[in-house]
Design a protein around this motif. Structure first.
Motif, PDB file in Angstrom:
ATOM      1  N   HIS A   1      -0.491  -1.881   8.034  1.00 42.98           N
ATOM      2  CA  HIS A   1      -1.007  -3.024   7.284  1.00 42.98           C
ATOM      3  C   HIS A   1      -0.291  -4.287   7.771  1.00 42.98           C
ATOM      4  CE1 HIS A   1      -2.619  -5.391   4.141  1.00 42.98           C
ATOM      5  NE2 HIS A   1      -1.547  -5.412   3.366  1.00 42.98           N
ATOM      6  N   ASP A   2      -1.085  -5.312   8.103  1.00 44.04           N
ATOM      7  CA  ASP A   2      -0.440  -6.541   8.598  1.00 44.04           C
ATOM      8  C   ASP A   2      -0.704  -7.758   7.713  1.00 44.04           C
ATOM      9  OD1 ASP A   2      -2.962  -7.447   9.203  1.00 44.04           O
ATOM     10  OD2 ASP A   2      -2.743  -7.259  11.380  1.00 44.04           O
TER      11      ASP A   2
ATOM     12  N   TYR B   1       0.809  -1.221   0.000  1.00 44.99           N
ATOM     13  CA  TYR B   1       0.000   0.000   0.000  1.00 44.99           C
ATOM     14  C   TYR B   1       0.844   1.274   0.000  1.00 44.99           C
ATOM     15  CZ  TYR B   1      -3.972  -3.022   1.170  1.00 44.99           C
ATOM     16  OH  TYR B   1      -4.934  -3.983   1.167  1.00 44.99           O
TER      17      TYR B   1
ATOM     18  N   CYS C   1      -5.912  -1.811   9.071  1.00 43.18           N
ATOM     19  CA  CYS C   1      -5.302  -0.594   8.537  1.00 43.18           C
ATOM     20  C   CYS C   1      -6.322   0.156   7.677  1.00 43.18           C
ATOM     21  CB  CYS C   1      -4.039  -0.917   7.739  1.00 43.18           C
ATOM     22  SG  CYS C   1      -4.324  -1.455   6.049  1.00 43.18           S
TER      23      CYS C   1
HETATM   24 ZN    ZN Z   1      -4.093  -3.688   5.917  1.00 43.14          ZN
END
Ligand code: ZN
Ligand code: ZN
Length: 278
Positions: free
Chosen positions: A93-94, A66, A101
């Motif tokens: 973001h994971d 991203y 996120c």
């Molecule tokens: Zn994410």
């Protein structure tokens, strides 16, 4: 921009006090399944409790899908798979399905909105084909009205503006006169399509997508029900709206006469059914 080599989820991690070589060795030990107590014996500064949380994420060459910053990765907790846990510390973001996120949140909403639109189209066709009887309040008998009020009182879902008969289903085999009566009342309202499935419950009811869809019944799982009574052209009355209207409704002498006639017929019918079945 230079990024730190390690990212500690727990800022107070005892692993922070180790040298880089020691950190690498501790991570490698954990990856190789060495017991946490043994790792902590090697490095007495380490604390055993919540050891996994203390392990740092490590800077990786991979860029965040991203925001294009380098992501951090970490070995999975023992027993939770062999791939690496990924995390971008810039946009949070994971890479998991449950990622919170901003971008994932946005994507989920867009996908949900699209799904809802698709569902509306499928439902509209289905409704037109199977449920489009256009009941108005005037088409419903006083007897039905009273039953609807009683059903709303007993079966209005806790969170949704729908009727949920799942609790009823658990009781249906109990020999209880009033449950039995409700069972036939509900069946009757469903048969006459005065009660119809709620669109979003209907979505989880797989038959909608099968080539020969069969209509859900009182026994269908995953279905909650709504009244099929027109509010304005194209919209139906919600359970709460119907409840309010019916409770506030006044009955004329003529209405009451009709009601008593219906009650009388119903009693006679029950009596005859009872005589036939014994
Ligand atoms: Zn994410
Ligand atoms: Zn990112």
């Amino acid at each position: 921009m230079t990024q730190e080599k390690y990212y500690f989820e727990n800022p107070k991690s005892s692993i922070r006090s180790l040298t880089e070589d020691e950190i690498e060795a501790a991570i490698a030990d954990y990856e190789n399944g060495v017991k946490i107590s043994e790792i902590c014996q090697k490095y007495p500064k380490l604390k055993v409790s919540s050891f996994y949380k203390q392990l740092p994420y490590k800077l990786n060459q991979e860029k965040c899908e991203y925001c294009n910053n380098q992501i951090y990765t970490k070995v999975r907790k023992n027993g939770y798979g062999n791939d690496l846990a990924k995390l971008c510390i810039y946009c949070n973001h994971d890479y998991t399905k449950n990622c919170n996120c901003e971008q994932c949140f946005h994507n989920t909403n867009v996908a949900l909105e699209e799904k809802r639109k698709e569902l509306q189209i499928v439902w509209k066709n289905f409704y037109t084909e199977y449920y489009n009887l256009n009941y108005t309040l005037n088409d419903i008998s006083i007897f039905d009205e009273i039953y609807l009020v009683l059903l709303i009182q007993s079966y209005k879902g806790t969170f949704e503006n729908t009727l949920d008969f799942s609790y009823f289903k658990q009781l249906r085999f109990q020999v209880h006169a009033s449950s039995h009566e409700y069972y036939s009342v509900i069946n009757n309202l469903i048969d006459r399509k005065i009660l119809i499935p709620n669109i979003y419950y209907f979505d989880s009811y797989d038959y909608i997508y099968s080539s020969e869809p069969s209509l859900p019944t009182i026994n269908s799982t995953k279905i909650n029900w709504i009244p099929n009574i027109i509010k304005t052209s194209g919209t139906l009355l919600s359970v709460s709206e119907l409840d309010k209207i019916l409770k506030e409704r006044t009955y004329s002498v003529e209405d009451k006469k009709i009601l008593w006639r219906e009650v009388y017929w119903s009693e006679i019918k029950s009596y005859i059914d009872y005589q036939i079945n014994i």
